[in-house]
Scaffold this active site. Sequence first.
Site, short mmCIF file in Angstrom:
data_model
loop_
_atom_site.label_atom_id
_atom_site.label_comp_id
_atom_site.label_asym_id
_atom_site.label_seq_id
_atom_site.Cartn_x
_atom_site.Cartn_y
_atom_site.Cartn_z
N ARG A 116 10.65 7.09 7.15
CA ARG A 116 10.33 8.51 6.97
C ARG A 116 10.34 9.27 8.31
O ARG A 116 10.81 10.40 8.40
CB ARG A 116 8.96 8.62 6.29
CG ARG A 116 8.52 9.98 5.83
CD ARG A 116 7.32 9.88 4.87
NE ARG A 116 6.28 8.98 5.38
CZ ARG A 116 5.33 9.35 6.24
NH1 ARG A 116 5.27 10.59 6.68
NH2 ARG A 116 4.40 8.50 6.64
N CYS A 145 -13.11 0.69 16.80
CA CYS A 145 -13.55 1.65 17.83
C CYS A 145 -15.05 1.60 18.07
O CYS A 145 -15.51 1.55 19.22
CB CYS A 145 -13.14 3.07 17.41
SG CYS A 145 -13.49 3.47 15.69
N HIS A 186 -17.38 8.86 19.60
CA HIS A 186 -18.38 8.24 18.72
C HIS A 186 -19.68 8.08 19.49
O HIS A 186 -19.69 7.69 20.66
CB HIS A 186 -17.92 6.83 18.31
CG HIS A 186 -16.80 6.81 17.31
ND1 HIS A 186 -16.30 7.93 16.70
CD2 HIS A 186 -16.11 5.76 16.79
CE1 HIS A 186 -15.33 7.57 15.86
NE2 HIS A 186 -15.20 6.27 15.90
#
Lengths: 346, 346
Positions: free
Chosen positions: B41, B131, B251
């Site tokens: 794609r 993460c 975070h």
Amino acid sequence: MTKKLNVAVVGATGAVGSKMMEKLVERNFPIETIKFLASARSAGKTIEFNGTQYKIEEATPESFEGVDVALFSAGGSVSEVLAPEAAKRGAIVIDNTSHFRMDPEVPLVVPEVNRHVLKTIPKGIIANPNCSTIQMVAALQPIREKFGLTKIIVSTYQAVSGSGIAAIEELREQSAQWEAGKNVEANVLPVKSDVKHYPIARNVIPQIDKFTDNGFTYEEMKMINETKKIMEAPGMKVAATCVRVPVVSGHSESVYIEVEQETTVQEIFEVLKAAPGITLQDDITQQLYPMPIFAENEEATFVGRIRQDLDNKKGFHLWIVSDNLLKGAALNSIQIAEALLEDNIL
Amino acid sequence: MTKKLNVAVVGATGAVGSKMMEKLVERNFPIETIKFLASARSAGKTIEFNGTQYKIEEATPESFEGVDVALFSAGGSVSEVLAPEAAKRGAIVIDNTSHFRMDPEVPLVVPEVNRHVLKTIPKGIIANPNCSTIQMVAALQPIREKFGLTKIIVSTYQAVSGSGIAAIEELREQSAQWEAGKNVEANVLPVKSDVKHYPIARNVIPQIDKFTDNGFTYEEMKMINETKKIMEAPGMKVAATCVRVPVVSGHSESVYIEVEQETTVQEIFEVLKAAPGITLQDDITQQLYPMPIFAENEEATFVGRIRQDLDNKKGFHLWIVSDNLLKGAALNSIQIAEALLEDNIL
């Protein structure tokens, strides 16, 4: 409740005060007369209550003559001076500030948890606990009654409305500045009267209220000390980390607890389903759990994400959410007044 | 490092992939050739890298012929199929997805913590951890080396970029809808492929990734299992509650730990000041503590709000913040490649 009361609201124009007015109307609190008191600066303005316009009066000691119940939410320094004056004149004070909370002669009350302490009000003053404390003890007390409770470790996700209308406005302005690619200005959070201010839009701030000498903030120490006082458990282990998040209203809490007696998530579900003021929202197959945007304007304290710890059978994790302006403040104050009426204390 | 490598980047157009490209340039990674691979794609599009335009090629097994190191960040299903093909052709794969992380034959690496496991790469595949796990173990390992570590309880405040570019866009669109008083539409969070979607603007969502049968989410189980694997501590007690907050990148984690050996906050300060990749931000007299908006685009893991527990001398509370797209993903992947070079494995 057929008796009607003379009510005074001190600080009606604030974030909590306006919710108190809403709840007095919604809950059909039996009012004979009501007056709205504020500092000289706000006196003379008009305020609408239940379809009628009232003139805000300057709060003085004499304002409380003839008042049965006085709801204070105008800051600690106002309560410090005027709450004893109101009590001296026969009013029962329900104070939403932190000023009297740890006074051993002042009951600190969440009706579902420790309504019995309302029997003795030595100073005529009752304290409404800290917002983040109220929802936590409301959710944990039913578990404690059934299984015992030895330890709490909580991390909070607190909404900006806990810092008042100016903080709500600031979140809105900062969001607009951020969207427009402008400099984000911060003047209110984390603490208006502290030295530095940080943006809350697209940020989280691990400071609520100022710092105490032990490294915990006053907000964290409130959660620790008030929980022990309300639960009458001076030996309970309680630790808190309090964090502001860019949410308008609705405090969330990630809570780890240890109970005395082994139990299961299913048994905790049953206890919470039967608990007053608690709504269990816990079905992972439906992605059902509490969230602050859905708790806003709701009276309940919502509990979900209940999991047994993987290393400790007596350890459980919970996620507790409630509207900090309602159960965390205005609603709990009105519920204290209702309890006083029901128990014929007022 | 004079040796130059043939590099392939799989998934360069994603949130993590574009940061990988930035870091390859910034850190002067020694590149002989580089190619950018994607699904059919995206193939044919052009992408700029270090001032040159490259055509994105369709990723096939043959694409990896002659490649020394392949950086994968295009989803678990792509890694599942193509990472072994790349390894078969002699490339060392550094995979940013969760697919191989718990495979006992795949090293799971945070270089500051367990670089030594890079000595053996049985499948030619190295996994980059989750993460929220990376920044936590990076901050806790220096403490563990000095004082031992027996228990971790973490509550996270995770940024939307952890869910990719679509989640960042959704936060922006929802904020605009909210400001305009329109209905807020949710299509991405908490999990694109899950049944229900909830707004993140002005909200927090206590679900990251789907739920496992034990009531914890996959994200929470990743933090628990990956921490034990990286620290080589299967008996360590680890619990996690993972929550999405309306922050773009960065975070934050509220972490409670218990150490083996009694220590003090001051001693932990000293250990963290000397730790690689860690920046201590802890001075309550200056309101200094880590916050995600200030961690964005920074390579360090920031630690602050360090407090000794009030009930347990071996208990400590910390606040850990890092850019989830950098140390939490792209940077750590590049650091693994750098370690391989320095240790003459590549």
